[in-house]
Design a protein around this motif. Structure first.
Motif, PDB file in Angstrom:
ATOM      1  N   GLY A 186       0.806  -1.215   0.000  1.00  0.00           N
ATOM      2  CA  GLY A 186       0.000   0.000   0.000  1.00  0.00           C
ATOM      3  C   GLY A 186       0.838   1.264   0.000  1.00  0.00           C
ATOM      4  N   ASP A 187       2.181   1.106  -0.009  1.00  0.00           N
ATOM      5  CA  ASP A 187       3.065   2.271   0.005  1.00  0.00           C
ATOM      6  C   ASP A 187       3.239   2.841  -1.404  1.00  0.00           C
ATOM      7  N   ASN A 188       3.811   4.048  -1.474  1.00  0.00           N
ATOM      8  CA  ASN A 188       3.987   4.672  -2.784  1.00  0.00           C
ATOM      9  C   ASN A 188       5.112   4.004  -3.575  1.00  0.00           C
ATOM     10  N   GLU A 189       5.246   4.378  -4.825  1.00  0.00           N
ATOM     11  CA  GLU A 189       6.184   3.722  -5.731  1.00  0.00           C
ATOM     12  C   GLU A 189       7.633   3.856  -5.268  1.00  0.00           C
ATOM     13  N   ASP A 190       7.986   5.012  -4.713  1.00  0.00           N
ATOM     14  CA  ASP A 190       9.365   5.220  -4.258  1.00  0.00           C
ATOM     15  C   ASP A 190       9.727   4.263  -3.131  1.00  0.00           C
ATOM     16  N   ILE A 191       8.832   4.108  -2.166  1.00  0.00           N
ATOM     17  CA  ILE A 191       9.079   3.182  -1.056  1.00  0.00           C
ATOM     18  C   ILE A 191       9.109   1.746  -1.560  1.00  0.00           C
ATOM     19  N   TYR A 192       8.212   1.433  -2.487  1.00  0.00           N
ATOM     20  CA  TYR A 192       8.164   0.085  -3.076  1.00  0.00           C
ATOM     21  C   TYR A 192       9.487  -0.261  -3.754  1.00  0.00           C
ATOM     22  N   LYS A 193      10.063   0.699  -4.463  1.00  0.00           N
ATOM     23  CA  LYS A 193      11.325   0.453  -5.172  1.00  0.00           C
ATOM     24  C   LYS A 193      12.504   0.265  -4.208  1.00  0.00           C
ATOM     25  N   LEU A 194      12.415   0.864  -3.039  1.00  0.00           N
ATOM     26  CA  LEU A 194      13.481   0.706  -2.051  1.00  0.00           C
ATOM     27  C   LEU A 194      13.554  -0.720  -1.529  1.00  0.00           C
ATOM     28  N   GLY A 195      12.451  -1.421  -1.580  1.00  0.00           N
ATOM     29  CA  GLY A 195      12.412  -2.798  -1.114  1.00  0.00           C
ATOM     30  C   GLY A 195      10.982  -3.267  -0.975  1.00  0.00           C
ATOM     31  N   HIS A 196      10.718  -4.499  -1.420  1.00  0.00           N
ATOM     32  CA  HIS A 196       9.362  -5.021  -1.337  1.00  0.00           C
ATOM     33  C   HIS A 196       9.406  -6.543  -1.271  1.00  0.00           C
ATOM     34  N   ILE A 197       8.305  -7.121  -0.869  1.00  0.00           N
ATOM     35  CA  ILE A 197       8.195  -8.573  -0.808  1.00  0.00           C
ATOM     36  C   ILE A 197       8.219  -9.130  -2.227  1.00  0.00           C
ATOM     37  N   LYS A 198       8.986 -10.192  -2.421  1.00  0.00           N
ATOM     38  CA  LYS A 198       9.134 -10.779  -3.748  1.00  0.00           C
ATOM     39  C   LYS A 198       7.779 -11.154  -4.352  1.00  0.00           C
ATOM     40  N   GLY A 199       7.578 -10.738  -5.608  1.00  0.00           N
ATOM     41  CA  GLY A 199       6.348 -11.079  -6.313  1.00  0.00           C
ATOM     42  C   GLY A 199       5.172 -10.187  -6.011  1.00  0.00           C
ATOM     43  N   SER A 200       5.364  -9.204  -5.127  1.00  0.00           N
ATOM     44  CA  SER A 200       4.245  -8.339  -4.757  1.00  0.00           C
ATOM     45  C   SER A 200       4.028  -7.248  -5.799  1.00  0.00           C
ATOM     46  N   VAL A 201       2.864  -6.609  -5.731  1.00  0.00           N
ATOM     47  CA  VAL A 201       2.549  -5.486  -6.610  1.00  0.00           C
ATOM     48  C   VAL A 201       2.298  -4.251  -5.755  1.00  0.00           C
ATOM     49  N   GLU A 202       2.436  -3.088  -6.370  1.00  0.00           N
ATOM     50  CA  GLU A 202       2.247  -1.816  -5.657  1.00  0.00           C
ATOM     51  C   GLU A 202       0.899  -1.210  -6.004  1.00  0.00           C
ATOM     52  N   MET A 203       0.119  -0.907  -4.973  1.00  0.00           N
ATOM     53  CA  MET A 203      -1.151  -0.203  -5.138  1.00  0.00           C
ATOM     54  C   MET A 203      -1.214   0.851  -4.038  1.00  0.00           C
ATOM     55  N   TYR A 204      -0.662   2.013  -4.329  1.00  0.00           N
ATOM     56  CA  TYR A 204      -0.566   3.077  -3.327  1.00  0.00           C
ATOM     57  C   TYR A 204      -1.949   3.428  -2.804  1.00  0.00           C
ATOM     58  N   ALA A 205      -2.128   3.294  -1.498  1.00  0.00           N
ATOM     59  CA  ALA A 205      -3.447   3.459  -0.887  1.00  0.00           C
ATOM     60  C   ALA A 205      -4.074   4.811  -1.204  1.00  0.00           C
ATOM     61  N   HIS A 206      -3.242   5.865  -1.270  1.00  0.00           N
ATOM     62  CA  HIS A 206      -3.776   7.208  -1.484  1.00  0.00           C
ATOM     63  C   HIS A 206      -4.196   7.446  -2.934  1.00  0.00           C
ATOM     64  N   HIS A 207      -3.840   6.519  -3.837  1.00  0.00           N
ATOM     65  CA  HIS A 207      -4.231   6.644  -5.238  1.00  0.00           C
ATOM     66  C   HIS A 207      -5.359   5.682  -5.619  1.00  0.00           C
ATOM     67  N   LEU A 208      -5.869   4.940  -4.648  1.00  0.00           N
ATOM     68  CA  LEU A 208      -6.908   3.972  -4.968  1.00  0.00           C
ATOM     69  C   LEU A 208      -8.262   4.630  -5.206  1.00  0.00           C
ATOM     70  N   HIS A 209      -8.504   5.780  -4.590  1.00  0.00           N
ATOM     71  CA  HIS A 209      -9.743   6.499  -4.864  1.00  0.00           C
ATOM     72  C   HIS A 209      -9.586   7.241  -6.187  1.00  0.00           C
ATOM     73  N   HIS A 210     -10.656   7.398  -6.906  1.00  0.00           N
ATOM     74  CA  HIS A 210     -10.588   8.034  -8.224  1.00  0.00           C
ATOM     75  C   HIS A 210     -11.625   9.139  -8.334  1.00  0.00           C
ATOM     76  N   SER A 211     -11.155  10.305  -8.713  1.00  0.00           N
ATOM     77  CA  SER A 211     -12.072  11.435  -8.927  1.00  0.00           C
ATOM     78  C   SER A 211     -11.750  12.083 -10.268  1.00  0.00           C
ATOM     79  N   ASP A 212     -12.696  12.860 -10.783  1.00  0.00           N
ATOM     80  CA  ASP A 212     -12.458  13.529 -12.055  1.00  0.00           C
ATOM     81  C   ASP A 212     -11.633  14.799 -11.834  1.00  0.00           C
ATOM     82  N   ILE A 213     -11.446  15.562 -12.892  1.00  0.00           N
ATOM     83  CA  ILE A 213     -10.588  16.748 -12.833  1.00  0.00           C
ATOM     84  C   ILE A 213     -11.117  17.793 -11.844  1.00  0.00           C
ATOM     85  N   ASP A 214     -12.421  17.742 -11.562  1.00  0.00           N
ATOM     86  CA  ASP A 214     -13.017  18.688 -10.612  1.00  0.00           C
ATOM     87  C   ASP A 214     -13.047  18.144  -9.180  1.00  0.00           C
TER      88      ASP A 214
END
Length: 214
Positions: A66-94
């Motif tokens: 659930g961490d951001n991409e920078d933290i994920y690149k510093l080290g992560h569990i083998k085979g895991s994927v990154e889904m930054y928790a703060h980017h999981l919600h989606h809103s339009d341009i407004d």
């Protein structure tokens, strides 16, 4: 990937009320100190590092950071994927969230989850660096769409590293590789600036005493 949550708005709202209650429970997990699963009321949400380490590489299990991409690149569990928790919600341009109280509209969520290689029958193990609520954010995201089996790694990635020496070795090798690439680039840059140019070499003559008589 197909979200289990394909219901009318009334049922959706009822599910979100249950989800909000569960979120209140799990939100404290990452902020608290590492402790045994028995210390929590909803201990079925948690999975220990000793249990989780046995599931690394299992095709029916996906570890999700659930961490951001920078933290994920510093080290992560083998085979895991990154889904930054703060980017999981989606809103339009407004800033409007058209499918609130869901994080995203169902079709959008299915596309995002599918791109991560996650299927409906997988067990999701959410984790983070244990410095914030990112793992519980991933947990609540999947739970809100009706995913059947979602866990939060108790103790975060550090707990896995402590339980699995191979993970620490993996991270060390990655760091060594990055350092070697940097050293190689630095050496190349140094050569570009210190090697004599052909023009400099043409004007250079070596002194010689050959053929001279004393």
């Amino acid at each position: 990937y197909q979200c289990t949550l394909r219901v009318d708005l009334q049922k959706k709202g009822a599910r979100m009320n249950r989800w909000l209650k569960s979120l209140c429970v799990v939100a404290s997990l990452s902020a608290s100190s590492v402790m045994a699963a028995d210390g929590y009321v909803n201990k079925d949400i948690l999975i220990s590092a000793d249990e989780a380490v046995k599931l690394i590489g299992n095709p029916k299990v996906m570890f999700v950071s659930g961490d951001n991409e920078d933290i994920y690149k510093l080290g992560h569990i083998k085979g895991s994927v990154e889904m930054y928790a703060h980017h999981l919600h989606h809103s339009d341009i407004d800033g409007e969230m058209h499918c609130a109280p869901l994080y995203r509209c169902i079709d959008d969520a299915e596309e995002l989850i599918g791109k991560k290689g996650i299927s409906n029958d997988m067990t999701i193990i959410a984790y983070d660096d244990f410095k914030g609520p990112n793992a519980t954010g991933v947990y609540s995201f999947f739970d809100s769409y009706g995913h059947k089996n979602v866990k939060v790694l108790n103790g975060g990635r550090a707990a896995i590293m402590a339980a699995d020496p191979a993970q620490k070795e993996y991270d060390t090798l990655n760091k060594d590789l990055k350092a070697a690439k940097k050293d190689s680039k630095d050496a190349k840059d140094c050569l570009l600036y210190t090697s004599p140019s052909p023009r400099d070499q043409r004007g250079t003559r070596m002194p010689s005493s050959a053929g001279k008589k004393k």
